[in-house]
Design an enzyme around this catalytic site. Structure first.
Site, PDB file in Angstrom:
ATOM      1  N   SER A  21       4.281   5.518   5.222  1.00 48.85           N
ATOM      2  CA  SER A  21       3.935   4.649   4.104  1.00 48.85           C
ATOM      3  C   SER A  21       4.005   5.444   2.809  1.00 48.85           C
ATOM      4  CB  SER A  21       2.522   4.090   4.310  1.00 48.85           C
ATOM      5  OG  SER A  21       2.124   3.405   3.136  1.00 48.85           O
ATOM      6  N   HIS A  52       7.879   2.445   4.931  1.00 49.40           N
ATOM      7  CA  HIS A  52       7.016   1.316   4.574  1.00 49.40           C
ATOM      8  C   HIS A  52       6.690   1.395   3.079  1.00 49.40           C
ATOM      9  CE1 HIS A  52       3.952  -1.743   5.524  1.00 49.40           C
ATOM     10  NE2 HIS A  52       3.139  -1.088   4.708  1.00 49.40           N
ATOM     11  N   ASP A 111       4.550  -0.379   0.025  1.00 48.26           N
ATOM     12  CA  ASP A 111       3.432  -1.268  -0.275  1.00 48.26           C
ATOM     13  C   ASP A 111       3.518  -1.804  -1.699  1.00 48.26           C
ATOM     14  OD1 ASP A 111       1.847  -1.210   2.138  1.00 48.26           O
ATOM     15  OD2 ASP A 111       1.474   0.903   1.702  1.00 48.26           O
ATOM     16  N   MET A 171       1.820  -4.105  -4.425  1.00 49.58           N
ATOM     17  CA  MET A 171       0.518  -4.735  -4.726  1.00 49.58           C
ATOM     18  C   MET A 171       0.537  -5.308  -6.139  1.00 49.58           C
ATOM     19  SD  MET A 171      -2.057  -1.903  -3.097  1.00 49.58           S
ATOM     20  CE  MET A 171      -1.660  -1.035  -1.576  1.00 49.58           C
ATOM     21  N   HIS A 197       6.181  -4.436   2.286  1.00 48.09           N
ATOM     22  CA  HIS A 197       4.934  -5.153   2.551  1.00 48.09           C
ATOM     23  C   HIS A 197       4.432  -5.740   1.236  1.00 48.09           C
ATOM     24  CE1 HIS A 197       0.445  -4.627   3.970  1.00 48.09           C
ATOM     25  NE2 HIS A 197       0.765  -5.881   3.785  1.00 48.09           N
ATOM     26  N   MET A 229       1.897  -7.438  -0.864  1.00 50.53           N
ATOM     27  CA  MET A 229       0.504  -7.836  -0.994  1.00 50.53           C
ATOM     28  C   MET A 229       0.369  -8.552  -2.324  1.00 50.53           C
ATOM     29  SD  MET A 229      -1.156  -4.394   0.570  1.00 50.53           S
ATOM     30  CE  MET A 229       0.417  -3.559   0.522  1.00 50.53           C
ATOM     31  N   MET A 263      -3.169  -5.804   9.923  1.00 47.95           N
ATOM     32  CA  MET A 263      -3.877  -4.880   9.033  1.00 47.95           C
ATOM     33  C   MET A 263      -5.086  -4.291   9.759  1.00 47.95           C
ATOM     34  SD  MET A 263      -2.144  -4.764   6.228  1.00 47.95           S
ATOM     35  CE  MET A 263      -3.279  -3.632   5.445  1.00 47.95           C
ATOM     36  N   GLY A 298      -4.947  -2.905   0.123  1.00 49.59           N
ATOM     37  CA  GLY A 298      -5.192  -2.541  -1.275  1.00 49.59           C
ATOM     38  C   GLY A 298      -5.185  -1.058  -1.545  1.00 49.59           C
ATOM     39  N   PHE A 299      -5.543  -0.271  -0.550  1.00 49.33           N
ATOM     40  CA  PHE A 299      -5.635   1.173  -0.789  1.00 49.33           C
ATOM     41  C   PHE A 299      -5.222   1.952   0.456  1.00 49.33           C
ATOM     42  CE2 PHE A 299      -8.721  -1.033  -3.389  1.00 49.33           C
ATOM     43  CZ  PHE A 299      -8.435  -0.540  -4.658  1.00 49.33           C
ATOM     44  N   GLY A 300      -4.688   3.149   0.234  1.00 50.80           N
ATOM     45  CA  GLY A 300      -4.443   4.058   1.341  1.00 50.80           C
ATOM     46  C   GLY A 300      -5.718   4.836   1.643  1.00 50.80           C
ATOM     47  N   GLY A 301      -5.694   5.581   2.735  1.00 49.62           N
ATOM     48  CA  GLY A 301      -6.797   6.499   3.032  1.00 49.62           C
ATOM     49  C   GLY A 301      -8.081   5.861   3.512  1.00 49.62           C
ATOM     50  N   ASP A 314      -1.383  -1.148  10.430  1.00 48.92           N
ATOM     51  CA  ASP A 314      -1.264  -0.633   9.065  1.00 48.92           C
ATOM     52  C   ASP A 314      -2.645  -0.286   8.500  1.00 48.92           C
ATOM     53  OD1 ASP A 314      -0.336   0.044   6.587  1.00 48.92           O
ATOM     54  OD2 ASP A 314       0.296  -1.978   6.006  1.00 48.92           O
ATOM     55  N   GLY A 315      -2.896   1.027   8.402  1.00 50.68           N
ATOM     56  CA  GLY A 315      -4.130   1.495   7.782  1.00 50.68           C
ATOM     57  C   GLY A 315      -4.953   2.372   8.707  1.00 50.68           C
ATOM     58  N   GLY A 316      -5.197   3.605   8.264  1.00 53.81           N
ATOM     59  CA  GLY A 316      -6.063   4.512   9.015  1.00 53.81           C
ATOM     60  C   GLY A 316      -5.465   5.028  10.316  1.00 53.81           C
ATOM     61  N   GLY A 343       0.345   6.666   6.222  1.00 52.89           N
ATOM     62  CA  GLY A 343       0.472   7.249   4.883  1.00 52.89           C
ATOM     63  C   GLY A 343      -0.202   8.598   4.772  1.00 52.89           C
TER      64      GLY A 343
HETATM   65  C1  DX5 Z   1      -2.912  -0.564   2.649  1.00 51.62           C
HETATM   66  C2  DX5 Z   1      -1.447  -0.359   2.935  1.00 51.62           C
HETATM   67  C3  DX5 Z   1      -1.092   0.700   3.917  1.00 51.62           C
HETATM   68  C4  DX5 Z   1      -1.503   2.093   3.528  1.00 51.62           C
HETATM   69  C5  DX5 Z   1      -1.670   2.931   4.776  1.00 51.62           C
HETATM   70  O1  DX5 Z   1      -3.053  -1.671   1.829  1.00 51.62           O
HETATM   71  O2  DX5 Z   1      -0.890  -1.570   3.428  1.00 51.62           O
HETATM   72  O3  DX5 Z   1       0.302   0.680   4.184  1.00 51.62           O
HETATM   73  O4  DX5 Z   1      -0.602   2.731   2.697  1.00 51.62           O
HETATM   74  O5  DX5 Z   1      -2.078   4.186   4.386  1.00 51.62           O
HETATM   75  P1  DX5 Z   1      -3.053   5.127   5.232  1.00 51.62           P
HETATM   76  O6  DX5 Z   1      -2.245   5.650   6.406  1.00 51.62           O
HETATM   77  O7  DX5 Z   1      -3.406   6.171   4.259  1.00 51.62           O
HETATM   78  O8  DX5 Z   1      -4.215   4.299   5.692  1.00 51.62           O
HETATM   79 ZN    ZN Z   2       1.238  -1.608   4.096  1.00 49.69          ZN
END
Ligand code: DX5
Ligand code: ZN
Length: 227
Positions: A11, A36, A38, A40, A69, A71, A140, A145-148, A178-180, A200
């Protein structure tokens, strides 16, 4: 599961944008599948990120498929722009698309694979009636909305339910989480039936660098499959 390609989809949200091309090439050389991206809009989710212009730049940096993706509200307005920019798959959110069937049709007509992303509160059976229109499902595992953020393991029954549904219908649908996603959460995601691991932070913020991260994560992938 054997007919599905298990892969890591980096990502780019977590990448260093001053070195985007180099980071994409490094991840691709280390075995990345789709990239991927993102998008937003600052309304559907609080954050604002990138648009077709960046997708077009990423397209020039790699031949790997691009998984976009969206959003955003009214994603149908931008389908053609992202298709023109070089998207392979375009995923829209179930929660942001009142005319989802029509939007998925539009995505396929634009020459892309049609994806639907579902937020944590959306049940698996929301997609049942339009499954034939879907090529990719993004479950999801955080709030978008956010990575990490931290992986929600309680989404795994949903992944399993969707995988059972696609197998029942003999439909080839890629299921993404997708996420974590990281070495600790990969086994649960694969066991539930996901085949595309969107990652990501665990790649781009790995202290050992991208190649090391990719190799470590690939090992966990192999182990999870042979377990
Ligand atoms: C969150 C995104 C994800 C995000 C994943 O809204 O859709 O794609 O970048 O990142 P990590 O791996 O850091 O959770
Ligand atoms: Zn995503």
């Amino acid at each position: 599961m054997s007919s599905y390609t298990l892969m890591i989809a980096p990502s780019l949200l977590a990448a260093d944008f001053t070195r985007l091309g180099d980071q994409i090439r490094e991840a691709a050389d280390a075995g990345a599948g789709w990239f991927h991206i993102d998008v937003m809009d600052g309304r559907f989710v609080p954050n604002i990120t990138m648009g077709p212009f960046i997708v077009e730049a990423v397209r020039r940096a790699t031949d790997n498929p691009l998984d976009v993706h969206l959003m955003m509200f009214e994603p149908e307005r931008y389908v053609q722009a992202f298709a023109n920019a070089g998207a392979t798959t375009i995923s829209v959110h179930y929660e942001a698309s009142p005319n989802l069937h029509r939007t998925l049709q539009l995505i396929r007509e634009a020459g892309c694979r049609a994806g639907v992303a579902i937020n944590p509160h959306t049940p698996a059976n929301a997609l049942e009636a339009i499954l034939s229109m879907i090529d990719v499902i993004n479950v999801m595992t955080v709030n978008p909305g956010f990575g990490g953020q931290t992986f929600m393991s309680e989404m795994m029954p949903k992944v399993a339910q969707l995988r059972a549904l696609t197998l029942d219908r003999h439909q080839h649908i890629d299921i993404e989480v997708d996420g974590g996603i990281n070495p600790e959460t990969i086994p649960a995601a694969i066991q539930a039936g996901a085949n595309v691991l969107i990652i990501g932070t665990a790649i781009f913020s790995h202290p050992g660098g991208i190649t090391t991260a990719m190799h470590e994560l690939s090992q966990y992938l192999d182990e999870a499959v042979t377990d």
